[in-house]
Design a protein around this motif. Sequence first.
Motif, PDB file in Angstrom:
ATOM      1  N   VAL A  28      47.548  15.310 102.034  1.00 49.17           N
ATOM      2  CA  VAL A  28      47.742  16.505 102.852  1.00 49.17           C
ATOM      3  C   VAL A  28      46.910  17.614 102.220  1.00 49.17           C
ATOM      4  O   VAL A  28      46.988  17.857 101.014  1.00 49.17           O
ATOM      5  CB  VAL A  28      49.230  16.909 102.932  1.00 49.17           C
ATOM      6  N   GLU A  53      44.651  19.595  97.791  1.00 45.97           N
ATOM      7  CA  GLU A  53      45.327  18.527  98.533  1.00 45.97           C
ATOM      8  C   GLU A  53      46.159  17.713  97.564  1.00 45.97           C
ATOM      9  O   GLU A  53      45.923  17.731  96.356  1.00 45.97           O
ATOM     10  CB  GLU A  53      44.342  17.650  99.298  1.00 45.97           C
ATOM     11  N   HIS A  94      51.426  13.499 108.834  1.00 44.87           N
ATOM     12  CA  HIS A  94      51.875  14.887 108.724  1.00 44.87           C
ATOM     13  C   HIS A  94      51.146  15.750 109.749  1.00 44.87           C
ATOM     14  O   HIS A  94      49.949  15.608 109.951  1.00 44.87           O
ATOM     15  CB  HIS A  94      51.606  15.426 107.306  1.00 44.87           C
ATOM     16  N   ASN A 138      47.815  18.759 109.614  1.00 44.50           N
ATOM     17  CA  ASN A 138      47.077  18.358 108.417  1.00 44.50           C
ATOM     18  C   ASN A 138      45.597  18.432 108.751  1.00 44.50           C
ATOM     19  O   ASN A 138      45.142  17.644 109.577  1.00 44.50           O
ATOM     20  CB  ASN A 138      47.459  16.950 107.991  1.00 44.50           C
ATOM     21  N   PRO A 139      44.867  19.383 108.192  1.00 38.83           N
ATOM     22  CA  PRO A 139      45.229  20.266 107.097  1.00 38.83           C
ATOM     23  C   PRO A 139      46.212  21.357 107.530  1.00 38.83           C
ATOM     24  O   PRO A 139      46.278  21.732 108.696  1.00 38.83           O
ATOM     25  CB  PRO A 139      43.897  20.882 106.656  1.00 38.83           C
TER      26      PRO A 139
END
Length: 134
Positions: free
Chosen positions: A17, A41, A102, A105-106
């Motif tokens: 992530v 990250e 997720h 993401n980013p």
Amino acid sequence: MMCAGCATMVRGTDEQVRFVSEPEGALARLSNGLSCVTPCEMPLPRKFEFSVTFEKSGFEPQTIAVKSEVGAGGAVAGAGNIIVGGVIGALADGNSGAMLDHTPNPVAARLVPAQRSAPVTPHSPVRPPRSPTS
């Protein structure tokens, strides 16, 4: 059993992530206590949902919620499990979180300069009105 847990084997249970901010150099503090300075990250379990607060001196903090959702790659692997691996593979991937990604993401924050409070100025003391006889 040919493809039991395909997503778990192919995608893994962690995901990188990425945390970015404008301006750079903000502290990204996750709700689990982990932190890093942007841009950065870190690998996080795909099943892990969290919030991240971006903080930088002179700027208002910003908090962003990050969810775990079935991603495109996870959906393909899940379909492969149903076709090839059957219930065992689907259960393995469902329990491991390997089908999840997720979102976002980013994780990106645009920090706003902090509001500066107006300087406190001393007020002149309040004087009672003059009486006509004084």
